[in-house]
Scaffold this motif. Structure first.
Motif, mmCIF file in Angstrom:
data_model
loop_
_atom_site.group_PDB
_atom_site.id
_atom_site.type_symbol
_atom_site.label_atom_id
_atom_site.label_comp_id
_atom_site.label_asym_id
_atom_site.label_seq_id
_atom_site.Cartn_x
_atom_site.Cartn_y
_atom_site.Cartn_z
ATOM 1 N N GLN A 58 0.832 -1.203 0.000
ATOM 2 C CA GLN A 58 0.000 0.000 0.000
ATOM 3 C C GLN A 58 0.867 1.253 0.000
ATOM 4 O O GLN A 58 0.549 2.233 -0.683
ATOM 5 N N VAL A 59 1.964 1.237 0.749
ATOM 6 C CA VAL A 59 2.862 2.394 0.786
ATOM 7 C C VAL A 59 3.513 2.600 -0.575
ATOM 8 O O VAL A 59 3.611 3.723 -1.064
ATOM 9 N N LEU A 60 3.939 1.513 -1.203
ATOM 10 C CA LEU A 60 4.548 1.622 -2.529
ATOM 11 C C LEU A 60 3.549 2.154 -3.546
ATOM 12 O O LEU A 60 3.890 2.985 -4.392
ATOM 13 N N ASP A 61 2.287 1.705 -3.481
ATOM 14 C CA ASP A 61 1.260 2.203 -4.391
ATOM 15 C C ASP A 61 1.044 3.702 -4.165
ATOM 16 O O ASP A 61 0.865 4.458 -5.121
ATOM 17 N N GLY A 62 1.061 4.131 -2.930
ATOM 18 C CA GLY A 62 0.878 5.549 -2.630
ATOM 19 C C GLY A 62 2.015 6.401 -3.148
ATOM 20 O O GLY A 62 1.804 7.494 -3.657
ATOM 21 N N GLU A 63 3.238 5.907 -3.067
ATOM 22 C CA GLU A 63 4.383 6.654 -3.587
ATOM 23 C C GLU A 63 4.325 6.755 -5.095
ATOM 24 O O GLU A 63 4.634 7.788 -5.676
ATOM 25 N N ASP A 64 3.924 5.683 -5.775
ATOM 26 C CA ASP A 64 3.857 5.700 -7.230
ATOM 27 C C ASP A 64 2.800 6.678 -7.727
ATOM 28 O O ASP A 64 3.019 7.407 -8.684
#
Length: 42
Positions: free
Chosen positions: A32-38
């Motif tokens: 979820q954190v990686l999706d938010g950064e992208d």
């Protein structure tokens, strides 16, 4: 004696549950954190 066995059983069940779910929850959170950064970079 029965309450002691029930207490130990509850502790073991809670430990097994935590050992199974914690790694899965950590992976989910990291994804979820990686999706938010992208999405914020666009």
């Amino acid at each position: 004696m029965v309450m002691a066995i029930q207490g130990v059983s509850a502790a073991i069940a809670g430990s097994v549950s935590a050992l199974i779910t914690m790694p899965l929850d950590t992976i989910k959170t990291r994804l979820q954190v990686l999706d938010g950064e992208d999405s914020s970079s666009y």
